[in-house]
Write a protein that holds these residues in place. Structure first.
Motif, PDB file in Angstrom:
ATOM      1  N   THR A 239     -30.909   8.008   1.490  1.00 31.28           N
ATOM      2  CA  THR A 239     -32.127   8.676   1.939  1.00 31.28           C
ATOM      3  C   THR A 239     -32.320   8.580   3.445  1.00 31.28           C
ATOM      4  O   THR A 239     -33.060   9.367   4.022  1.00 31.28           O
ATOM      5  CB  THR A 239     -33.348   8.063   1.240  1.00 31.28           C
ATOM      6  OG1 THR A 239     -33.394   6.651   1.509  1.00 31.28           O
ATOM      7  CG2 THR A 239     -33.285   8.289  -0.259  1.00 31.28           C
ATOM      8  N   GLN A 240     -31.650   7.613   4.094  1.00 32.32           N
ATOM      9  CA  GLN A 240     -31.780   7.449   5.533  1.00 32.32           C
ATOM     10  C   GLN A 240     -30.437   7.750   6.195  1.00 32.32           C
ATOM     11  O   GLN A 240     -29.381   7.549   5.613  1.00 32.32           O
ATOM     12  CB  GLN A 240     -32.219   6.018   5.887  1.00 32.32           C
ATOM     13  CG  GLN A 240     -33.532   5.597   5.246  1.00 32.32           C
ATOM     14  CD  GLN A 240     -34.705   6.428   5.714  1.00 32.32           C
ATOM     15  OE1 GLN A 240     -34.735   6.888   6.862  1.00 32.32           O
ATOM     16  NE2 GLN A 240     -35.691   6.618   4.844  1.00 32.32           N
ATOM     17  N   GLY A 241     -30.467   8.215   7.436  1.00 32.91           N
ATOM     18  CA  GLY A 241     -29.248   8.442   8.188  1.00 32.91           C
ATOM     19  C   GLY A 241     -28.774   9.871   8.200  1.00 32.91           C
ATOM     20  O   GLY A 241     -27.952  10.242   9.026  1.00 32.91           O
ATOM     21  N   GLY A 242     -29.247  10.719   7.288  1.00 30.19           N
ATOM     22  CA  GLY A 242     -28.844  12.113   7.290  1.00 30.19           C
ATOM     23  C   GLY A 242     -27.402  12.350   6.919  1.00 30.19           C
ATOM     24  O   GLY A 242     -26.818  13.362   7.313  1.00 30.19           O
ATOM     25  N   GLY A 243     -26.772  11.427   6.175  1.00 28.46           N
ATOM     26  CA  GLY A 243     -25.393  11.620   5.784  1.00 28.46           C
ATOM     27  C   GLY A 243     -25.264  12.638   4.659  1.00 28.46           C
ATOM     28  O   GLY A 243     -26.233  13.013   3.997  1.00 28.46           O
ATOM     29  N   VAL A 244     -24.025  13.104   4.450  1.00 31.83           N
ATOM     30  CA  VAL A 244     -23.766  14.080   3.397  1.00 31.83           C
ATOM     31  C   VAL A 244     -23.622  13.345   2.070  1.00 31.83           C
ATOM     32  O   VAL A 244     -23.448  12.124   2.013  1.00 31.83           O
ATOM     33  CB  VAL A 244     -22.497  14.894   3.708  1.00 31.83           C
ATOM     34  CG1 VAL A 244     -22.653  15.640   5.012  1.00 31.83           C
ATOM     35  CG2 VAL A 244     -21.273  13.974   3.762  1.00 31.83           C
ATOM     36  N   ILE A 245     -23.677  14.102   0.995  1.00 32.35           N
ATOM     37  CA  ILE A 245     -23.499  13.537  -0.330  1.00 32.35           C
ATOM     38  C   ILE A 245     -22.056  13.031  -0.467  1.00 32.35           C
ATOM     39  O   ILE A 245     -21.116  13.649   0.013  1.00 32.35           O
ATOM     40  CB  ILE A 245     -23.824  14.587  -1.409  1.00 32.35           C
ATOM     41  CG1 ILE A 245     -23.837  13.933  -2.803  1.00 32.35           C
ATOM     42  CG2 ILE A 245     -22.887  15.775  -1.353  1.00 32.35           C
ATOM     43  CD1 ILE A 245     -24.360  14.849  -3.881  1.00 32.35           C
ATOM     44  N   GLU A 246     -21.896  11.870  -1.084  1.00 35.11           N
ATOM     45  CA  GLU A 246     -20.583  11.238  -1.225  1.00 35.11           C
ATOM     46  C   GLU A 246     -20.146  11.293  -2.679  1.00 35.11           C
ATOM     47  O   GLU A 246     -20.952  11.066  -3.585  1.00 35.11           O
ATOM     48  CB  GLU A 246     -20.636   9.784  -0.753  1.00 35.11           C
ATOM     49  CG  GLU A 246     -21.101   9.603   0.683  1.00 35.11           C
ATOM     50  CD  GLU A 246     -21.237   8.144   1.051  1.00 35.11           C
ATOM     51  OE1 GLU A 246     -20.726   7.296   0.295  1.00 35.11           O
ATOM     52  OE2 GLU A 246     -21.869   7.842   2.082  1.00 35.11           O
ATOM     53  N   ASP A 247     -18.860  11.576  -2.887  1.00 38.26           N
ATOM     54  CA  ASP A 247     -18.293  11.515  -4.236  1.00 38.26           C
ATOM     55  C   ASP A 247     -17.588  10.179  -4.409  1.00 38.26           C
ATOM     56  O   ASP A 247     -16.855   9.719  -3.537  1.00 38.26           O
ATOM     57  CB  ASP A 247     -17.300  12.667  -4.448  1.00 38.26           C
ATOM     58  CG  ASP A 247     -16.174  12.656  -3.436  1.00 38.26           C
ATOM     59  OD1 ASP A 247     -15.058  12.266  -3.795  1.00 38.26           O
ATOM     60  OD2 ASP A 247     -16.428  13.033  -2.275  1.00 38.26           O
ATOM     61  N   VAL A 248     -17.814   9.542  -5.529  1.00 41.39           N
ATOM     62  CA  VAL A 248     -17.220   8.237  -5.832  1.00 41.39           C
ATOM     63  C   VAL A 248     -16.783   8.233  -7.283  1.00 41.39           C
ATOM     64  O   VAL A 248     -17.258   9.030  -8.106  1.00 41.39           O
ATOM     65  CB  VAL A 248     -18.217   7.086  -5.579  1.00 41.39           C
ATOM     66  CG1 VAL A 248     -18.566   6.957  -4.113  1.00 41.39           C
ATOM     67  CG2 VAL A 248     -19.492   7.283  -6.401  1.00 41.39           C
ATOM     68  N   MET A 249     -15.862   7.326  -7.593  1.00 38.64           N
ATOM     69  CA  MET A 249     -15.504   7.107  -8.986  1.00 38.64           C
ATOM     70  C   MET A 249     -16.662   6.392  -9.685  1.00 38.64           C
ATOM     71  O   MET A 249     -17.448   5.683  -9.055  1.00 38.64           O
ATOM     72  CB  MET A 249     -14.230   6.271  -9.084  1.00 38.64           C
ATOM     73  CG  MET A 249     -13.015   6.897  -8.395  1.00 38.64           C
ATOM     74  SD  MET A 249     -12.608   8.530  -9.069  1.00 38.64           S
ATOM     75  CE  MET A 249     -12.105   8.076 -10.729  1.00 38.64           C
ATOM     76  N   VAL A 250     -16.757   6.603 -10.984  1.00 41.59           N
ATOM     77  CA  VAL A 250     -17.883   6.025 -11.725  1.00 41.59           C
ATOM     78  C   VAL A 250     -17.869   4.506 -11.630  1.00 41.59           C
ATOM     79  O   VAL A 250     -18.916   3.864 -11.493  1.00 41.59           O
ATOM     80  CB  VAL A 250     -17.831   6.500 -13.195  1.00 41.59           C
ATOM     81  CG1 VAL A 250     -18.910   5.810 -14.017  1.00 41.59           C
ATOM     82  CG2 VAL A 250     -18.031   8.005 -13.274  1.00 41.59           C
TER      83      VAL A 250
END
Length: 495
Positions: A239-250
């Protein structure tokens, strides 16, 4: 028998109709009829402080399930089955769940805060209220977004399904979810097989000192397609920092969450997941991330330039108004020249930044593609080596089995030969064994017989020769005697 049926029928008619209450109070870890929203019907393992279990219902049907933290006055996660994204609609005011604050409340469905305030005692003691969001920089952000489903709008816009989000962050989060659902998740898994979990990681900050503000929000998707065509993937956005959405393994997403729960039973059938579909999904995710980066870059470069251009545009009139006509006549072209130079420099810088960003993106994309291919080739190589290593014991066992079978065949042949030998009579074996002895003993006799035969033959030859000679002499003497000659012999032996 007929008379006995009437009391049972009357008892069934006297039972109350199924309640629409969404607060699950039955013993056990399940979510009642909302258990179908979890993969394999199994909810994530609850933390030590068990949250409230909400079976979110509306209009007589279960819509989704929620784990709610009453201490934080915010949901931990919501489970749902995705439908086609619906068009966004106007957001109503957040509804409340009366039975969270007042278990004895007669209100069995979500209701407006004004209506709940009349009959619910202790309203807001364990859940957020609309007043918590008034005159603040935050708005309710749904974990189960209303833009992702065809359910009635009121079914999802409840404060038990909402966490505080800033308007800009909520818009970006919903945009990310819509893009991922439309372009990555649903095209590679039908809605009947797609299980989704959305949650929030709480932080130490609270809105109005009551509602926990999330540090990040996340989404976990599990495709349980039959025939080995499933997959699982997670997404997280800070929610902070303005980063993009990250994809991760479950599995990696589970490590980032408090208490590290197992989100999907058996890791969503990890042994039978389709790597080709995962590769296609990750390609779309990379496109979504690039689009978000480009949008953020455009906002960060265009907006300040636009503000500066507005200020520059407002400068000349003010200067003209505060100066005389002569100086204004001379200063205006100079100001316009500087303004033109500023526009040119800004345009060159903007285009240079865009070009550098495009080149950087292409280089990063190429490196990522090479790394992915290298990783895929390395994985395939090690998998092939592993398969060969795993098959070595089986091959050794096959060779050992063949050797043992050959030895058994040899032993069988030997046993057959022994049996054949043993089946011959003992007398024949004795005769065969004594044959050399009898042969050696008969050699002298045979030699003797041969010698006697040779001696007899010689004697016969001598007898025949002497007999023949004697006969001849007798014949000759007889002839001489017949013709008148006499042969006398004296005692001296002279003729």
């Amino acid at each position: 028998m007929a008379a006995a049926r009437w009391p049972a029928l009357l008892a069934l008619l006297a039972l109350p109709a199924p309640r629409e209450a969404r607060l699950v109070r039955e013993p056990g870890p399940g979510f009642a009829e909302c258990g179908a929203f979890f993969y394999a019907g199994a909810a994530p393992r609850p933390p030590p402080a068990a949250p409230l279990r909400l079976c979110q219902r509306w209009a007589g049907a279960a819509r989704f399930a929620t784990e709610y933290d009453a201490a934080a006055r915010a949901p931990r996660l919501s489970a749902f089955r995705a439908a086609r994204p619906a068009a966004p609609r106007a957001a109503p005011r957040g509804l409340l769940e009366p039975q969270i604050d007042d278990p004895s409340s007669s209100l069995e469905e979500a209701t407006e805060e004004a209506e709940a305030a009349i009959s619910v005692s202790g309203l807001g003691s364990q859940q957020a209220l609309n007043s918590d969001y008034q005159d603040s920089d935050y708005q309710p952000g749904q974990l189960y977004p209303f833009a992702l489903n065809d359910d009635p709008h009121e079914a999802v816009f409840t404060l038990t399904n909402s966490v505080p989000m800033t308007p800009s962050f909520r818009d970006r989060w919903y945009t990310n979810l819509r893009s991922l659902m439309d372009r990555a998740l649903l095209p590679h898994c039908g809605g009947d097989h797609l299980f989704l979990l959305a949650g929030a990681v709480p932080s130490g900050h609270r809105l109005r000192g009551r509602v926990s503000i999330p540090e990040s929000v996340w989404l976990a998707a599990c495709c349980a397609a039959p025939g080995g065509g499933g997959w699982a993937i997670g997404f997280i956005k800070h929610t902070q920092g303005g980063g993009v959405i990250e994809d991760v393994m479950v599995k990696d997403l589970e490590r980032l969450l408090p208490h590290q729960p197992q989100l999907f039973q058996d890791n969503c059938g990890e042994a039978e997941q389709d790597t080709e579909k995962m590769k296609k999904i990750l390609e779309v995710v990379n496109q979504v991330q690039d689009e978000e980066r480009a949008l953020q870059s455009q906002e960060s470069t265009v907006s300040p330039a636009g503000a500066r251009s507005q200020r520059a545009a407002l400068g000349p009139p003010e200067a003209a108004e505060g100066s005389s006509g002569f100086w204004g006549f001379i200063a205006t072209p100079v100001i316009r020249l500087f303004q033109l130079i500023y526009y040119l420099v800004a345009a060159v810088l903007r285009n240079t930044v865009c070009l550098l960003w495009y080149i950087t993106k292409q280089v990063v994309s190429g490196i990522e593609s090479c790394l992915y291919r290298l990783g895929s080739a390395t994985t395939s190589y090690f998998m092939a080596i592993g398969a060969e290593l795993v098959s070595l014991p089986w091959k050794v066992l096959k060779v050992v089995a063949k050797v043992i079978r050959a030895v058994l065949r040899i032993l069988c042949c030997l046993l057959k030969a022994v049996c054949r030998v043993l089946s011959i009579p003992i007398r024949v074996l004795v005769d065969v064994a004594s044959f050399p002895v009898y042969t050696m003993g008969a050699i002298p006799v045979v030699c003797k017989d041969i010698a006697m035969g040779l001696g007899g033959t010689l004697s016969l030859l001598f007898d025949t020769a002497f007999g023949t000679m004697g006969g001849l002499f007798q014949a000759v003497f007889s002839v001489f005697k017949r013709i008148g000659y006499k042969v006398t012999f004296d005692n001296s032996g002279e003729l």
